[in-house]
Motif scaffolding. Structure first.
Motif, PDB file in Angstrom:
ATOM      1  N   ASN A 194      -0.066   0.711   3.445  1.00  0.00           N
ATOM      2  CA  ASN A 194       0.361  -0.407   4.845  1.00  0.00           C
ATOM      3  C   ASN A 194      -0.951  -1.417   4.569  1.00  0.00           C
ATOM      4  OD1 ASN A 194       0.001  -1.672   6.816  1.00  0.00           O
ATOM      5  ND2 ASN A 194       1.854  -0.372   7.830  1.00  0.00           N
ATOM      6  N   ASN A 195      -1.248  -1.587   3.832  1.00  0.00           N
ATOM      7  CA  ASN A 195      -2.705  -2.556   3.124  1.00  0.00           C
ATOM      8  C   ASN A 195      -3.342  -3.591   4.325  1.00  0.00           C
ATOM      9  OD1 ASN A 195      -2.955  -2.404   1.107  1.00  0.00           O
ATOM     10  ND2 ASN A 195      -1.719  -4.442   0.319  1.00  0.00           N
ATOM     11  N   PRO A 196      -2.358  -3.822   4.973  1.00  0.00           N
ATOM     12  CA  PRO A 196      -2.935  -4.499   7.051  1.00  0.00           C
ATOM     13  C   PRO A 196      -3.559  -3.959   7.490  1.00  0.00           C
ATOM     14  CG  PRO A 196      -0.975  -5.414   6.664  1.00  0.00           C
ATOM     15  CD  PRO A 196      -0.975  -4.198   5.976  1.00  0.00           C
ATOM     16  N   VAL A 197      -2.516  -2.438   8.129  1.00  0.00           N
ATOM     17  CA  VAL A 197      -3.700  -1.046   9.063  1.00  0.00           C
ATOM     18  C   VAL A 197      -5.032  -0.419   8.146  1.00  0.00           C
ATOM     19  CG1 VAL A 197      -3.574   1.556   9.526  1.00  0.00           C
ATOM     20  CG2 VAL A 197      -1.115  -0.644  10.406  1.00  0.00           C
ATOM     21  N   THR A 198      -4.514   0.002   6.394  1.00  0.00           N
ATOM     22  CA  THR A 198      -6.051   0.604   5.660  1.00  0.00           C
ATOM     23  C   THR A 198      -6.913  -0.687   5.651  1.00  0.00           C
ATOM     24  OG1 THR A 198      -3.994   1.461   4.476  1.00  0.00           O
ATOM     25  CG2 THR A 198      -6.551   1.722   3.832  1.00  0.00           C
ATOM     26  N   ALA A 199      -6.741  -1.811   5.933  1.00  0.00           N
ATOM     27  CA  ALA A 199      -7.679  -3.198   5.640  1.00  0.00           C
ATOM     28  C   ALA A 199      -8.904  -2.923   7.495  1.00  0.00           C
ATOM     29  CB  ALA A 199      -7.494  -4.127   5.821  1.00  0.00           C
ATOM     30  N   SER A 200      -7.469  -2.759   8.379  1.00  0.00           N
ATOM     31  CA  SER A 200      -8.505  -2.149   9.752  1.00  0.00           C
ATOM     32  C   SER A 200      -9.164  -1.245   9.795  1.00  0.00           C
ATOM     33  CB  SER A 200      -7.497  -2.524  10.421  1.00  0.00           C
ATOM     34  OG  SER A 200      -6.697  -4.041  10.725  1.00  0.00           O
ATOM     35  N   ILE A 201      -8.729  -0.170   9.640  1.00  0.00           N
ATOM     36  CA  ILE A 201      -9.253   1.405   9.566  1.00  0.00           C
ATOM     37  C   ILE A 201     -10.409   0.377   8.511  1.00  0.00           C
ATOM     38  CG2 ILE A 201      -9.429   3.489   8.569  1.00  0.00           C
ATOM     39  CD1 ILE A 201      -6.492   3.992   9.494  1.00  0.00           C
ATOM     40  N   ASP A 202     -10.763   0.799   7.683  1.00  0.00           N
ATOM     41  CA  ASP A 202     -11.866   0.395   6.289  1.00  0.00           C
ATOM     42  C   ASP A 202     -12.660  -0.201   7.274  1.00  0.00           C
ATOM     43  OD1 ASP A 202     -12.848   0.394   4.264  1.00  0.00           O
ATOM     44  OD2 ASP A 202     -11.960  -1.133   3.264  1.00  0.00           O
ATOM     45  N   ARG A 203     -12.732  -1.444   8.226  1.00  0.00           N
ATOM     46  CA  ARG A 203     -13.188  -2.131   8.751  1.00  0.00           C
ATOM     47  C   ARG A 203     -13.582  -1.427   9.549  1.00  0.00           C
ATOM     48  NH1 ARG A 203     -10.573  -6.151  10.205  1.00  0.00           N
ATOM     49  NH2 ARG A 203     -10.173  -5.745  12.269  1.00  0.00           N
ATOM     50  N   TRP A 204     -13.582  -0.968  10.558  1.00  0.00           N
ATOM     51  CA  TRP A 204     -13.255   0.205  11.584  1.00  0.00           C
ATOM     52  C   TRP A 204     -14.386   1.043  11.457  1.00  0.00           C
ATOM     53  CZ3 TRP A 204      -8.247   0.962  13.455  1.00  0.00           C
ATOM     54  CH2 TRP A 204      -7.564   0.074  13.697  1.00  0.00           C
ATOM     55  N   ASP A 213     -20.578  -3.218   3.223  1.00  0.00           N
ATOM     56  CA  ASP A 213     -20.901  -4.623   3.501  1.00  0.00           C
ATOM     57  C   ASP A 213     -19.715  -4.800   4.581  1.00  0.00           C
ATOM     58  OD1 ASP A 213     -18.678  -6.510   2.380  1.00  0.00           O
ATOM     59  OD2 ASP A 213     -19.189  -5.370   0.871  1.00  0.00           O
ATOM     60  N   ASN A 214     -19.995  -5.867   4.962  1.00  0.00           N
ATOM     61  CA  ASN A 214     -19.947  -6.200   6.902  1.00  0.00           C
ATOM     62  C   ASN A 214     -18.754  -7.177   6.494  1.00  0.00           C
ATOM     63  OD1 ASN A 214     -21.934  -7.843   6.558  1.00  0.00           O
ATOM     64  ND2 ASN A 214     -22.330  -7.595   9.081  1.00  0.00           N
ATOM     65  N   HIS A 215     -19.032  -7.799   4.816  1.00  0.00           N
ATOM     66  CA  HIS A 215     -17.942  -9.250   5.013  1.00  0.00           C
ATOM     67  C   HIS A 215     -16.499  -8.273   4.967  1.00  0.00           C
ATOM     68  CE1 HIS A 215     -15.670 -12.611   3.709  1.00  0.00           C
ATOM     69  NE2 HIS A 215     -14.961 -12.405   2.508  1.00  0.00           N
ATOM     70  N   TYR A 216     -15.191  -9.177   6.518  1.00  0.00           N
ATOM     71  CA  TYR A 216     -14.495  -8.236   6.410  1.00  0.00           C
ATOM     72  C   TYR A 216     -12.647  -9.736   6.380  1.00  0.00           C
ATOM     73  CZ  TYR A 216     -17.862  -5.257   9.403  1.00  0.00           C
ATOM     74  OH  TYR A 216     -18.518  -4.548   9.647  1.00  0.00           O
ATOM     75  N   ARG A 217     -13.589 -10.525   5.956  1.00  0.00           N
ATOM     76  CA  ARG A 217     -12.613 -11.204   5.821  1.00  0.00           C
ATOM     77  C   ARG A 217     -11.461 -11.587   4.503  1.00  0.00           C
ATOM     78  NH1 ARG A 217     -13.619 -15.790   8.991  1.00  0.00           N
ATOM     79  NH2 ARG A 217     -15.412 -15.325   9.779  1.00  0.00           N
ATOM     80  N   GLU A 218     -11.488  -9.618   4.122  1.00  0.00           N
ATOM     81  CA  GLU A 218     -10.308  -9.885   3.196  1.00  0.00           C
ATOM     82  C   GLU A 218      -8.906  -9.696   3.811  1.00  0.00           C
ATOM     83  OE1 GLU A 218     -10.937 -10.580   0.308  1.00  0.00           O
ATOM     84  OE2 GLU A 218     -12.819 -11.253   0.582  1.00  0.00           O
ATOM     85  N   ALA A 219      -7.319  -9.846   3.495  1.00  0.00           N
ATOM     86  CA  ALA A 219      -6.441  -9.341   3.686  1.00  0.00           C
ATOM     87  C   ALA A 219      -5.866  -8.417   3.122  1.00  0.00           C
ATOM     88  CB  ALA A 219      -5.430 -10.702   3.062  1.00  0.00           C
ATOM     89  N   ILE A 220      -6.344  -7.545   2.310  1.00  0.00           N
ATOM     90  CA  ILE A 220      -6.397  -5.963   1.981  1.00  0.00           C
ATOM     91  C   ILE A 220      -7.702  -5.584   1.742  1.00  0.00           C
ATOM     92  CG2 ILE A 220      -4.107  -6.928   1.174  1.00  0.00           C
ATOM     93  CD1 ILE A 220      -5.422  -6.295  -1.459  1.00  0.00           C
ATOM     94  N   PRO A 221      -7.635  -4.379   2.055  1.00  0.00           N
ATOM     95  CA  PRO A 221      -8.803  -3.432   1.205  1.00  0.00           C
ATOM     96  C   PRO A 221      -9.511  -4.114  -0.104  1.00  0.00           C
ATOM     97  CG  PRO A 221      -7.191  -2.035   2.208  1.00  0.00           C
ATOM     98  CD  PRO A 221      -6.708  -2.981   1.790  1.00  0.00           C
ATOM     99  N   HIS A 222     -10.898  -4.410  -0.065  1.00  0.00           N
ATOM    100  CA  HIS A 222     -11.047  -5.646  -1.184  1.00  0.00           C
ATOM    101  C   HIS A 222     -13.345  -5.045  -1.292  1.00  0.00           C
ATOM    102  CE1 HIS A 222     -12.493  -8.713  -3.565  1.00  0.00           C
ATOM    103  NE2 HIS A 222     -11.608  -9.067  -3.389  1.00  0.00           N
ATOM    104  N   LEU A 223     -12.992  -4.370  -2.531  1.00  0.00           N
ATOM    105  CA  LEU A 223     -14.760  -4.190  -3.084  1.00  0.00           C
ATOM    106  C   LEU A 223     -14.782  -5.558  -2.839  1.00  0.00           C
ATOM    107  CD1 LEU A 223     -16.496  -1.955  -3.846  1.00  0.00           C
ATOM    108  CD2 LEU A 223     -16.406  -2.819  -5.537  1.00  0.00           C
TER     109      LEU A 223
END
Length: 746
Positions: free
Chosen positions: A393-403, A632-642
């Motif tokens: 689940n990329n959207p949820v994991t991306a949100s958790i990553d940002r948090w 880093d605090n760049h949060y504009r990726e659609a999925i978890p992203h380095l």
């Protein structure tokens, strides 16, 4: 906590950020190399096959028909070409997205780039006005020049919006299931609230009850394939639709073999006197996000009350299976395996209930925010969760990553397990672990860039066991399905997770179950994760007062590991602080923040920001390793992203080469795109003694807009490990380094 007067301990020195100016564009060739556009789906390919005029007309027509949209702006996809541009070092090539033609189109649309939709950043989610989109048609006569780098202008296409797993579920075409609707990302709070209400109302009108969550980023409802497509056709406020995450916990720990009972009064030698209870107040706190933790005697004074959890769960006790899940994890977090001295206290925040199999993923956000706050009396810097999502689940994991990044915490996740029946099938077929484990990627949310995924190794064996001691456990997972993680290791570390015999007999870990009884066969990466959290707690207990960045804590753990990458083992198994040799080694720690490079066009200067760490190193040191971790605090990726990676250059005084630069033993490490790195220097003959300066420079993995660069900051932590040639020193290496660097110590 370590006494400040003690010299034999890790040394914390200052890090500074410097600005280096150079002429704008200096050293870069204006020659452009090949261009490429990355097309993702068949529907995407069909769209870009149209003439640009037809694409714009079709987009405007689709948007005008949608009944649920913003009257001020619309959300569309801009597909652009990437262009290869050489750097100063001609051996390194990067792709540029935001050059003249692309920027001109974005500016004429008065558009804002909200999100990057693919790894190459060639698909951009933008917001603009329909009137500006229509006006763009007037530019069509200049198409050959004006649209030279733009290949696609379209609404979001259902093929991109619906998750792969939902599309592959044939039953979902007609049968409803719980889904997660993600609204348009990176918009103002008031807009987000408005969109949430409008989409919820739309669903309510269709007799589809819906609830918003995660600060109104998501909406949970029940839909089938047909109703989802109708929603996407009618609504311009939805970004993606995925299946609501379901949890999967270890299926091994219910085995009946090897169970041992003890009297509940027997607490493995742990004292429970008032004196010891007060001593526990100095222990760091670890927050456990799991199936709940029971108040068993073995956790007296170490489990903080009251129990906590997500609001939709009625009871916060451990309701998983016969032996529980969160309770044995809590014990391992506190004591490690077979330990008698507690290293941590724990808070239980329940996010999973066996009765529904639902992971209340909003609980991650609520727990992170609540217990990482500096105003929280029971503040935690370490969070551990051994719940995996049943499907990616990329959207949820991306949100958790940002948090995780926003709250500046260490989040430890179990890497996940291969199904036990599959493991048995491999074993009976004679297939070795090393042959199949890499075919089973780690599970979400462990694929979060900023989370630590912990795999499993075996510590027990029998003649018929599948793995030998210190080999990978036969059920551990390895690698990632997400190419946007580039060279990041997953899992990053391994800990004991048990073993399995070919006949299915478990060889597991020992912990106390939810009934307060000893159980010797807990198996899986679920029980590896708390062992790693126990190591982190040990570091925080000794040096937490010196550590501001979570990345520094990770860097120290990295330095205490074996330090060598191994297939599916990441950086290895961390060692205890007690095993560190202060006589022949010294560990110098530092941390800081670096803004991304920003070009000031009116002054024609390019401003390069770097982190600098200066350390005076004594003679008779034969090797230096720098362990570097960043986020880093760049949060504009659609999925978890380095998004970024770091390069290091070392200089030394006195020096033997031009500008004092020192050759690195592993120069390719600078090119590796990862958030965890190990740089090495070693002199076979000459002395390494002198004043060393380590310069840290950030690089982007993919081009982003200048506006987003200016908003991005790198947060890093590092640990510099010095090794001595000889043991015949008048004082320990740590003491010597401490004395030489007194003026730099924080």
């Amino acid at each position: 906590m370590r006494n400040d007067s003690e010299v034999n301990g890790f040394i914390f020195v200052k890090s500074i950020t410097t600005d280096v100016r150079s002429a704008k564009g200096g050293g870069r060739s204006r020659k452009h190399f090949e261009r490429s556009y990355e097309s993702t789906f068949e529907e995407d390919k069909e769209w870009i096959a149209k003439e640009m005029k037809d694409q714009i007309w079709s987009t405007v027509s689709c948007l005008e028909k949608q009944e649920v949209k913003d009257i001020e702006k619309v959300y569309i996809v801009l597909g652009v070409e990437s262009q290869f541009v050489p750097k100063e070092d001609q051996s390194e090539i990067r792709k540029k997205i935001f050059y003249q033609n692309t920027l001109r189109v974005i500016q004429n649309l008065s558009a804002e780039v909200l999100s990057y939709l693919n790894k190459e950043h060639t698909n951009l989610l933008i917001s603009c006005k329909i009137s500006d989109l229509t006006r763009l048609l007037n530019k069509y006569k200049y198409r050959m020049e004006y649209f030279k780098t733009v290949k696609r202008i379209s609404p979001l296409l259902p093929e991109e919006q619906i998750s792969k797993h939902l599309k592959e579920d044939k039953k979902w075409t007609t049968q409803s299931k719980e889904v997660l609707i993600e609204l348009i990302p990176n918009i103002p709070t008031e807009k987000k609230s408005e969109y949430s209400k409008r989409v919820t109302q739309y669903l309510t009108n269709l007799d589809k009850p819906a609830n918003s969550c995660c600060n109104e980023d998501f909406i949970i409802t029940e839909l089938n394939g047909a109703s989802t497509k109708e929603l996407l056709k009618s609504c311009n406020l939805v970004f993606r639709v995925t299946e609501a995450p379901k949890g999967v916990l270890e299926q091994f720990n219910s085995a009946s073999k090897g169970r041992q009972k003890t009297k509940r009064a027997s607490i493995n030698g742990k004292a429970s006197s008032v004196q010891f209870q007060k001593a526990y107040n100095n222990l760091p706190i670890v927050c456990i996000l799991d199936s709940g933790v029971n108040r068993i005697p073995q956790l007296d004074g170490l489990l903080l009350m009251p129990l906590d959890g997500y609001r939709q769960i009625p009871l916060f006790d451990d309701d998983y299976g016969k032996h529980g899940h969160g309770t044995p994890i809590a014990y391992l977090t506190i004591f490690g395996e077979n330990g008698t001295v507690p290293k941590a206290r724990v808070i239980s925040y329940k996010i999973y209930s066996e009765y529904s199999e639902t992971v209340y993923f909003e609980g991650y956000m609520l727990a992170f925010a609540k217990y990482s706050s500096e105003y929280q009396p029971n503040r935690s810097r370490i969070f551990v969760s051994s719940i995996s999502f049943k499907d990616y689940n990329n959207p949820v994991t991306a949100s958790i990553d940002r948090w995780i990044q926003e709250n500046n915490i260490c989040a430890v996740f179990a890497a996940g397990n291969i199904d036990p029946t599959t493991v048995s099938s491999y074993a009976l077929s004679g297939v070795s672990c090393s042959s199949y484990i890499s075919n089973h990627p780690i599970q979400d949310p462990a694929q979060a860039v900023n989370g630590l995924a912990i795999g499993a190794i075996a510590k027990r064996e029998l003649p018929n066991s599948i793995s030998r001691i210190n080999e990978l456990s036969p059920f551990t997972t390895c690698g990632t399905t997400n190419g946007c993680l580039y060279d990041c290791q997953k899992p990053e570390f391994v800990e004991n997770g048990g073993n399995q015999c070919r006949d299915g007999t478990p060889l597991g870990l020992t912990s106390f179950d939810k009934n307060g009884e000893l159980f010797t066969n807990f198996l899986g990466t679920s029980f590896s994760a708390p062992l790693f959290a126990n190591h982190l707690a040990e570091i925080v207990a000794s040096y937490g007062y010196n550590i501001k960045n979570a990345e520094t804590l990770k860097a120290i753990a990295l330095a205490l590991s074996y330090g060598q990458l191994a297939q599916c083992k990441g950086f290895g198994e961390p060692k205890s602080l007690d095993s560190f040799d202060y006589d022949c080694k010294a560990l110098v720690c530092s941390e800081g923040n670096i803004p991304l490079t920003d070009t000031i066009s009116e002054k024609h200067w390019k401003i390069s920001h770097r982190g600098k760490i200066t350390v005076q190193i004594p003679n008779l040191v034969n090797s230096i390793k720098l362990f570097l971790v960043h986020s880093d605090n760049h949060y504009r990726e659609a999925i978890p992203h380095l998004n970024t990676y770091l390069k290091v250059r070392a200089t030394k005084i006195p020096h033997d080469s031009a500008y004092g630069r020192v050759e690195m033993k592993n120069p390719d490490e600078n090119k590796r795109k990862s958030n965890m790195k190990i740089f090495e220097w070693a002199f076979p003959i000459r002395s390494m003694g002198g004043i060393w300066t380590f310069s840290i420079t950030p690089e982007l993995t993919a081009d982003i807009s200048a506006e987003h660069k200016r908003a991005t900051t790198i947060r890093y932590g590092c640990a510099i490990l010095l090794n001595s040639k000889t043991q015949t020193r008048t004082k320990s290496l740590t003491e010597e380094v401490y004395t030489l660097n007194k003026h730099l110590i924080i």
